[in-house]
Enzyme design. Structure first.
Site, PDB file in Angstrom:
ATOM      1  N   LYS A   4       1.045  -1.198   0.075  1.00 18.15           N
ATOM      2  CA  LYS A   4      -0.044   0.049   0.132  1.00 18.15           C
ATOM      3  C   LYS A   4       0.935   1.191  -0.090  1.00 18.15           C
ATOM      4  CE  LYS A   4      -1.890   2.583   3.123  1.00 18.15           C
ATOM      5  NZ  LYS A   4      -1.848   3.985   2.324  1.00 18.15           N
ATOM      6  N   GLY A  52       6.111   4.603   9.066  1.00 17.43           N
ATOM      7  CA  GLY A  52       5.069   5.851   9.299  1.00 17.43           C
ATOM      8  C   GLY A  52       5.390   6.323  10.550  1.00 17.43           C
ATOM      9  N   SER A  53       4.212   7.003  11.221  1.00 15.39           N
ATOM     10  CA  SER A  53       4.236   7.678  12.585  1.00 15.39           C
ATOM     11  C   SER A  53       4.238   6.653  13.724  1.00 15.39           C
ATOM     12  CB  SER A  53       2.906   8.673  12.449  1.00 15.39           C
ATOM     13  OG  SER A  53       2.106   7.866  12.823  1.00 15.39           O
ATOM     14  N   THR A  54       4.643   6.885  14.728  1.00 18.33           N
ATOM     15  CA  THR A  54       4.696   6.122  15.880  1.00 18.33           C
ATOM     16  C   THR A  54       3.154   5.736  16.384  1.00 18.33           C
ATOM     17  OG1 THR A  54       6.727   6.775  16.751  1.00 18.33           O
ATOM     18  CG2 THR A  54       5.256   6.102  18.230  1.00 18.33           C
ATOM     19  N   THR A  72       0.686   5.595  14.377  1.00 19.22           N
ATOM     20  CA  THR A  72      -0.041   4.838  13.433  1.00 19.22           C
ATOM     21  C   THR A  72       0.729   3.393  13.352  1.00 19.22           C
ATOM     22  OG1 THR A  72      -0.279   6.612  11.967  1.00 19.22           O
ATOM     23  CG2 THR A  72      -0.698   4.301  11.057  1.00 19.22           C
ATOM     24  N   GLY A  73       1.768   3.335  14.068  1.00 18.37           N
ATOM     25  CA  GLY A  73       2.756   2.067  14.116  1.00 18.37           C
ATOM     26  C   GLY A  73       2.180   1.485  15.307  1.00 18.37           C
ATOM     27  N   GLU A 127       9.062   0.973  11.060  1.00 14.70           N
ATOM     28  CA  GLU A 127      10.071   2.090  11.101  1.00 14.70           C
ATOM     29  C   GLU A 127       9.441   3.329  11.312  1.00 14.70           C
ATOM     30  OE1 GLU A 127      13.205   1.974  10.773  1.00 14.70           O
ATOM     31  OE2 GLU A 127      13.840  -0.193   9.536  1.00 14.70           O
ATOM     32  N   CYS A 134      12.339  10.703   8.904  1.00 17.22           N
ATOM     33  CA  CYS A 134      12.269  10.313  10.349  1.00 17.22           C
ATOM     34  C   CYS A 134      13.591  10.293  11.039  1.00 17.22           C
ATOM     35  CB  CYS A 134      11.727   8.696  10.117  1.00 17.22           C
ATOM     36  SG  CYS A 134      12.843   7.915   8.874  1.00 17.22           S
ATOM     37  N   GLU A 154       8.106  15.313  17.180  1.00 16.61           N
ATOM     38  CA  GLU A 154       8.710  14.956  15.609  1.00 16.61           C
ATOM     39  C   GLU A 154       7.914  16.248  14.714  1.00 16.61           C
ATOM     40  OE1 GLU A 154       7.827  11.487  13.376  1.00 16.61           O
ATOM     41  OE2 GLU A 154       9.883  11.414  12.784  1.00 16.61           O
TER      42      GLU A 154
END
Lengths: 504, 533
Positions: A195, A248-250, A252-253, A271, A305, A402
């Site tokens: 995706k 992506g972002s923490t 969303t992770g 990551e 990142c 961030e």
């Protein structure tokens, strides 16, 4: 070329790349298809906010179709049953094709993402090609082990492809993140549902087309454009996906890992975000440190990142450093990323643009000293002035969150032990920079920092062989290098008894 | 566990068994399960005292912060052995603080690898010295056979710690070719404070699988034991401190999953979680990590491992090992061979012999010598197994033997064999975790591969064939972390163990286990005038 100090509109007449957009559909089972719903979404030019193209919007049903195709290609298809050499040949042919189409790919990447064309053309595309050469070379070097037993048994360990890999990539380096994910997955014999980010769907589709040309069997690489909360969540939750890799972002992770936990426990590589310290000791070459600290933060519009977003400078050289860092930021060329000599293009989209401006405001409100920048650049698109804050304190939001934009925060320190503690006092642990000529300091700091990468007297060195990934909430697992293969392999122990062994 | 050793134990007793025939046999107090008499009139008094029954935090045995305790029970009788402090969130916090301090300030990770190795080796020697005492405590608390503990599990525990002691000074990072003038190295660093949650079926061996690699890599630990079996971990931890382990490096919290376990998984200051237990709980563990600080998680979960007997197999050997694969440890093994697929050509013979073997199984007080099976761990598991047995009968499988509790006291279950089992029956799908063998028929190799893989689990598999092509085909096709060919339950220290699919994430034992307890740090420096690249 415009230094950011000129406040004129940057983009009066955006340069239109000489490029047709040929691929805007989903790629499922080797065919470009519309989404099941028939829906599309626009992908925008960050220079202007105008529509480049409408792209098929994949959601759960399209993910299902793509996973079925990938499942079949893995369970029945030729791909995992080819020799490793055949797989390696296809990847090499693909690398050659990507090299041949470097210009179009770089143009498409810049158009969709807003990053400087020169950067895409002379740095990212060659690195993309290099990564596929690297992983092509791994295909026939995936060795299992034979293992000494405690008794009369023959023990071997097979390293098998893990199966259908779901991969979710971000918009800041669409092509490179594709290479980091697709390269090792294919080298290990897996099939993929990828995706792409909704901001930057175009290059992945182009690349997938080149893969077909290179001889990749249908269904091995499926590309679904779409949004995280629909397509992404469906992929992370899918019971027939054996592996998930996300960049992506923490925040969303965390959701991705939770969806894996709630569905089928697929192993997850993450990551995520960072707030990486860049530590300039009193014995550093100041000019070199200023230049690399600038690069570490402002590269790719600050949308990295691993951006060096906390610049810790020793008090003895602090004033000199701040003066020079400010001068360097003032000298930064901002403008149409298709223009030669441009160092900085627009931010990716309105949401990021506004978030960056909000953090700048927060920096001012919390009494950091705004040395330069601090506002949007021009009146069109998502350009932000290169911004430098000095006198930043560890507890300010701009030193903790961030920002993901061109905002440098400079902090003062005087003691190495203390700066290690301050550098580590964050939920992140992605990367760090250390500037010193003293080997003891270099060794002390590189062991003391809790970060997945430590660059000493350099920054953002991203060779294919160097593993990259986070400590703490910056992620789980490593990409690139030999370590990345672990993400895409299952380990199978095979034991049989030995009759009359000649040795044990 | 070690099939070699177990097999040799079994072969020593085999002539006895064959002389005895199938009739009930009670000589020397051994009960074949066909006697319906109470297996245990008078449980043997365990030759051991409980010396350590508190939480171990920062090198001190302490009560729970709440002052609460819980009873740990003797599975032979359901009676209380002792009361143990019940750790919960506050105790986990104390233990994590101690582990954090021991990691951040040392001395443990700041010792040389050789010094850490010496401590682990001294510990292995001490455990060896206390072999029988530790084994007796394990038997008392878990109900598993004393002979199995004393001859197999404790020696294996010792072997595992010697194995991991050897790794301490062999944790190598790499130097790496750069694409330009850079010197690149990777450091393999200890990951920090490790939370570890171990199950009740092999309390000591699971302790070694978790604590061994974590200590070898220089980490500190908060270990939560299973509430059914808190005792042996406390005894060996005491010995580990005697061996010179610094305070706070290994902290033991006894307690329950939803309180102490959940607090450990959610803790923001824990850098790593390793869990062994059920798939359902494993999912919660991973979710708690996702919701807290994204600590990496290793999971060893459930299984429904196929045991495939091909037409060219040595039937007698296959029967014996299929029996062993399922019934070992009262059937309480995550990798139990719990779907016995037998080729139709040998099915009838296999079934008859498997039934005869189950009928011969010696069930009784695990402290008695010659026993093969003790009680199940507790009444919850005991009831669950009986429920599955009823389900098997109701779903039309043929109950060949067993099918009920054994005796009237404690949690003994008759060795039970079902034939004519179909893939869609619950007993062929769910993990029963008890002495219930389910035998299924197959006639075609490709078909049995599909059936064997048609499960959410993927922990292990057994393959019985004398044909090399069949062995190779099955080995590659089975989606399982371990494939035993003509053997089962070989658990050498060097062999990685772990699951495909919902049987888990990651591998324990072997070189692979070290990855669970290391962070990888890439260090890149600019090179001036390099002599080579």
């Amino acid at each position: 070329m415009q230094r950011f100090t000129s406040s004129a509109a940057v983009i009066d007449e955006p340069i239109i790349p000489p490029l047709q957009i040929n691929y805007t559909k989903l790629l499922i089972n080797g065919q470009f298809v519309d989404s099941a719903s028939g829906k599309t979404f626009p992908t925008l030019d960050p220079r202007t906010g105008e529509v480049i193209a409408h792209v098929a919007e994949g959601d759960a049903e399209d993910i299902n179709r793509a996973v079925s195709a990938a499942r079949k290609a893995f369970d029945e298809g030729p791909w995992p049953r080819m020799t490793a050499y055949e797989r390696s040949r296809i990847m090499l042919r693909f690398a050659d094709l990507a090299e041949k189409h470097t210009q179009e790919l770089a143009q498409l990447e810049t158009w969709d993402n807003g990053k400087p064309y020169e950067q895409a053309l002379t740095a990212e595309l060659p690195l993309f090609v290099r990564l596929f050469h690297y992983y092509a070379g791994w295909a026939d070097k995936i060795h299992g082990l034979t293992v000494p037993a405690d008794g009369p048994h023959h023990v071997q360990v097979l390293h098998e492809p893990i199966g259908v890999a779901g991969q979710i990539i971000p918009w800041n380096f669409p092509l490179l993140m594709l290479a980091w994910k697709v390269g090792p997955a294919l080298a290990c014999g897996n099939t993929i549902v990828l995706k792409s980010a909704e901001q930057t769907p175009l290059t992945a589709l182009y690349v997938a087309k080149l893969f077909q040309e290179a001889g990749l069997p249908d269904g091995v690489l499926n590309v679904v454009s779409g949004y995280g909360s629909t397509a992404g969540a469906a992929l992370a939750s899918h019971m027939d996906v054996d592996k998930l890799a996300f960049t992506g972002s923490t925040n969303t992770g965390k959701v991705v890992l939770e969806l894996a936990a709630r569905s089928n426990l697929k192993p997850v590589t993450l990551e995520l975000g960072g707030k990486s310290p860049f530590i300039v000791c009193d014995d550093a070459d100041v000019d070199h440190a200023v230049e690399l600290a600038h690069f570490a933060l402002f590269f790719n519009q600050g949308q990295c990142c691993c951006a060096g977003s906390r610049t810790y400078v020793h008090e003895r050289i602090y004033d000199e450093f701040v003066d020079k860092a400010k001068a360097r930021a003032l000298g930064r060329t901002v403008g149409d990323p298709f223009k030669n000599g441009i160092e900085q293009g627009p931010q990716i989209d309105l949401k990021q643009f506004e978030k960056v401006l909000r953090y700048i405001k927060s920096g001012i409100d919390s009494d950091a000293t705004l040395e330069c920048g601090g506002d949007r650049f021009g009146s069109k698109g998502y350009f932000v002035q290169p911004t430098v804050f000095s006198n930043v304190k560890d507890d300010m939001l701009i030193a903790q969150d961030e920002i993901f934009g061109p905002v440098q925060s400079i902090l003062k320190f005087k003691d190495v032990d203390k700066v290690i503690k301050r550098a580590n006092a964050t939920r992140y642990g992605l990367a760090a920079g250390v500037f010193t000529t003293n080997i003891d300091k270099a060794n002390t700091i590189s062991r003391g920092l809790k970060a997945g990468t430590v660059w000493i007297n350099c920054y953002d060195i991203f060779d294919a062989a160097i593993p990259f990934g986070g400590y703490k909430m910056s992620g789980i697992g490593r990409e690139k290098g030999v370590y990345s293969l672990n993400n895409y392999l299952q380990v199978k122990s095979v034991i049989s008894p030995l009759k009359n062994p000649a040795w044990l | 566990m070690a099939a070699r050793r177990i097999s040799s134990l079994l072969s020593r007793s085999a002539p006895l068994l064959s002389r005895r025939g199938k009739q009930s046999y009670t000589s020397r107090g051994i009960f074949r399960y066909t006697t319906a008499a109470a297996a245990l009139e008078e449980p043997i008094k365990p030759p051991v005292n409980v010396k350590y029954d508190k939480l171990l935090i920062n090198g001190q045995f302490v009560d729970a912060a709440s002052g609460k305790t819980f009873p740990t029970l003797d599975p032979r009788t359901g009676e209380v052995i002792t009361h143990v402090p019940e750790g919960d969130a506050e105790d986990i916090n104390r233990a994590v603080s101690a582990a954090r301090k021991a990691f951040d300030e040392g001395p443990w990770p700041k010792m040389t690898a050789y010094e850490r190795q010496r401590i682990l080796l001294r510990f292995a020697d001490l455990v060896e010295k206390h072999n029988d005492e530790i084994a007796a405590l394990e038997t008392w608390d878990s109900g598993k056979l004393f002979e199995q503990c004393a001859k197999i599990e404790v020696p294996m525990f010792v072997r595992l710690f010697r194995y991991y002691a050897g790794w301490t000074d062999k944790i190598h990072g790499m130097t790496i070719p750069g694409d330009g003038p850079h010197h690149v190295q990777t450091l393999h660093e200890p990951i920090g404070v490790c939370g570890q949650i171990i199950p009740w079926n092999f309390p000591l061996v699971m302790f070694a699988w978790k604590v061994g690699p974590a200590l070898a890599c220089g980490n500190t630990i908060v270990l939560k034991t299973a509430e059914q079996t808190p005792l042996s971990a406390l005894l060996v931890s005491k010995l580990l401190h005697e061996a010179g382990l610094p305070d706070g490096v290994l902290n033991i919290v006894s307690g329950f999953g939803p309180t102490a376990g959940a607090a450990l998984c959610s803790h923001m200051d824990v850098d790593k979680i390793a869990f062994t237990g059920s798939t359902e709980t494993g999912k919660i563990v991973l979710e708690l990590s996702a919701k807290s600080n994204l600590k990496p998680v290793t999971l060893e979960l459930g299984g429904k491992s196929p045991f495939i007997v091909c037409e060219d197999a040595d039937v007698d050997k296959a029967v014996e090992l299929a029996h062993f694969a399922l019934f070992f440890n009262q059937g309480q093994c995550c990798c139990a061979g719990s779907r016995t697929y037998v080729h139709e050509k040998v099915y009838d013979e296999f079934l008859e012999k498997a039934k005869a073997r189950a009928l011969q199984r010696a069930v009784g007080d695990p402290f008695k010598s010659g026993m093969e099976q003790g009680p199940q761990i507790d009444s919850e598991q005991f009831e669950k197994i009986l429920k599955y047995i009823r389900s098997g009968t109701e779903s039309g499988a043929t109950l060949e033997t067993g099918g009920d509790r054994l005796g009237t006291k404690g949690y003994y279950v008759q060795p039970t064999v079902f034939s004519n089992v179909k893939d869609d029956m619950l007993i062929a799908k769910d993990e029963i975790f008890g002495p219930v063998q389910t035998i299924l028929k197959f006639n075609e190799l490709n078909d049995v591969i599909k059936r064997a893989n048609n499960t959410r689990y993927g922990l292990a598999a057994g393959v019985f064939t004398s044909n090399l092509d069949t062995a190779n085909t099955l080995t590659r096709a089975l989606r399982a972390g371990t494939v035993w060919i003509n053997c089962f339950d070989t658990f050498d220290a060097t062999i990685p163990f772990g699951g495909y699919k919902m049987s888990g994430i990651g591998r324990e034992k072997g070189e692979y286990s070290l990855k669970n307890y290391l962070q990888v740090k890439a260090v890149v420096t600019a090179l001036k005038n390099p002599a080579w690249l």
